[in-house]
Design a protein around this motif. Sequence first.
Motif, PDB file in Angstrom:
ATOM      1  N   THR A   1       0.833  -1.213   0.000  1.00  0.00           N
ATOM      2  CA  THR A   1       0.000   0.000   0.000  1.00  0.00           C
ATOM      3  C   THR A   1       0.868   1.263   0.000  1.00  0.00           C
ATOM      4  O   THR A   1       0.354   2.371  -0.080  1.00  0.00           O
ATOM      5  N   GLU A   2       2.196   1.084   0.092  1.00  0.00           N
ATOM      6  CA  GLU A   2       3.094   2.255   0.128  1.00  0.00           C
ATOM      7  C   GLU A   2       3.217   2.851  -1.278  1.00  0.00           C
ATOM      8  O   GLU A   2       3.421   2.113  -2.246  1.00  0.00           O
ATOM      9  N   PRO A   3       3.101   4.185  -1.426  1.00  0.00           N
ATOM     10  CA  PRO A   3       3.288   4.787  -2.760  1.00  0.00           C
ATOM     11  C   PRO A   3       4.726   4.564  -3.229  1.00  0.00           C
ATOM     12  O   PRO A   3       5.662   4.816  -2.465  1.00  0.00           O
ATOM     13  N   VAL A   4       4.889   4.090  -4.471  1.00  0.00           N
ATOM     14  CA  VAL A   4       6.250   3.820  -4.963  1.00  0.00           C
ATOM     15  C   VAL A   4       6.603   4.611  -6.226  1.00  0.00           C
ATOM     16  O   VAL A   4       7.745   4.602  -6.649  1.00  0.00           O
ATOM     17  N   VAL A   5       5.618   5.272  -6.838  1.00  0.00           N
ATOM     18  CA  VAL A   5       5.938   6.184  -7.943  1.00  0.00           C
ATOM     19  C   VAL A   5       5.264   7.523  -7.652  1.00  0.00           C
ATOM     20  O   VAL A   5       4.249   7.574  -6.957  1.00  0.00           O
ATOM     21  N   THR A   6       5.834   8.593  -8.207  1.00  0.00           N
ATOM     22  CA  THR A   6       5.207   9.902  -8.005  1.00  0.00           C
ATOM     23  C   THR A   6       4.225  10.158  -9.149  1.00  0.00           C
ATOM     24  O   THR A   6       4.254   9.467 -10.181  1.00  0.00           O
ATOM     25  N   ALA A   7       3.404  11.161  -8.989  1.00  0.00           N
ATOM     26  CA  ALA A   7       2.438  11.540 -10.032  1.00  0.00           C
ATOM     27  C   ALA A   7       3.154  12.009 -11.289  1.00  0.00           C
ATOM     28  O   ALA A   7       2.552  12.089 -12.362  1.00  0.00           O
ATOM     29  N   LEU A   8       4.461  12.314 -11.167  1.00  0.00           N
ATOM     30  CA  LEU A   8       5.220  12.807 -12.317  1.00  0.00           C
ATOM     31  C   LEU A   8       5.799  11.676 -13.166  1.00  0.00           C
ATOM     32  O   LEU A   8       6.386  11.920 -14.216  1.00  0.00           O
ATOM     33  N   ASP A   9       5.662  10.436 -12.703  1.00  0.00           N
ATOM     34  CA  ASP A   9       6.288   9.316 -13.422  1.00  0.00           C
ATOM     35  C   ASP A   9       5.652   9.160 -14.803  1.00  0.00           C
ATOM     36  O   ASP A   9       4.418   9.090 -14.941  1.00  0.00           O
ATOM     37  N   LEU A  10       6.497   9.098 -15.838  1.00  0.00           N
ATOM     38  CA  LEU A  10       5.974   9.041 -17.212  1.00  0.00           C
ATOM     39  C   LEU A  10       5.309   7.696 -17.521  1.00  0.00           C
ATOM     40  O   LEU A  10       4.544   7.589 -18.473  1.00  0.00           O
ATOM     41  N   GLY A  11       5.596   6.698 -16.702  1.00  0.00           N
ATOM     42  CA  GLY A  11       4.878   5.435 -16.854  1.00  0.00           C
ATOM     43  C   GLY A  11       3.415   5.619 -16.519  1.00  0.00           C
ATOM     44  O   GLY A  11       2.533   5.037 -17.173  1.00  0.00           O
ATOM     45  N   LEU A  12       3.145   6.446 -15.539  1.00  0.00           N
ATOM     46  CA  LEU A  12       1.761   6.719 -15.126  1.00  0.00           C
ATOM     47  C   LEU A  12       1.080   7.678 -16.100  1.00  0.00           C
ATOM     48  O   LEU A  12      -0.025   7.432 -16.574  1.00  0.00           O
TER      49      LEU A  12
END
Length: 281
Positions: A20-31
């Motif tokens: 449940t820990e966040p591992v990517v930021t909202a800026l990640d280009l994968g997202l």
Amino acid sequence: MTSARVAVWTDGGARVVDPTEPVVTALDLGLGRGDGCFESVLVTGGSTPQLAGHLTRLRRSAALMELAHPGDDAVRAVVGALVADWPGEVDGACRVFLTRGLGDGTPPTLLALLAPVPAETLRQRAQGVAVVTLTLGLAADVRAASPWLLGGAKTLSYAVNMAALREAHRRGADDVVFTSLEGQLLEGPTSTVVWAAGGRLHTPPPETGILAGTTQARLFAAAEADGWPTAVTPGTVADLHAADAVWLLSGIRGATAVVRLDGAQRGDAGLTPRVRELLAG
Ligand code: PLP
């Protein structure tokens, strides 16, 4: 009930984190862009017997996308961290994600997620699948000459593949075989198409831009060694209707028999056990 596990690659090491820990930021280009690639690796008997083929394909996808790759040892480390003490009796699907991270030459994001193979996938493995054919709307030869279409790369941009599966469900089926603009066979949204006809196993040409399946490659090598000839054949839906048997192949589901095609029941001429034996090899 075995629960999901996550590992991330940071500072030159694999770190298992709470899922449940966040591992990517909202800026990640994968997202934001689906700008990355991935692999789905079967975990069975507490290990990953087919990992090598997936490592090779992840490197190939990254190269096609001009994406930095942290090296096979990094991928092995995140997968290994998750598989350690995974229960041997639970088949798992380990997804490895590699994204462009924040872009502009920053390090890529590498993480892995391991979860039990879903019950519905296990049911399909055992009972086979009803399939509909759907057009992908691309000419069969367009991706060979258009590298920006990323033919042959297992990119994170699977929204179309998932939409096709929802369309199959709306039509009362389980899965899909994509066809080209001219009606040539391509692949499933998460699988390779293989059919048996004329004493041979057939699969569509990779030059169409389909993903080169690791399971199909293993099956064809084992079949050839066992005296069952194989061929790369630009088939059509009519070839599937006329075939002795049709399977969808993937690392997680193995060889899944197609039991209904565009509403028509079809058999497997008793060939599925031999195909499974060859894959179990
Ligand atoms: N084609 C597509 C589009 C896929 O997503 C997959 C599964 O990952 C496959 C084919 C089968 O590949 P593999 O046998 O390596 O799992």
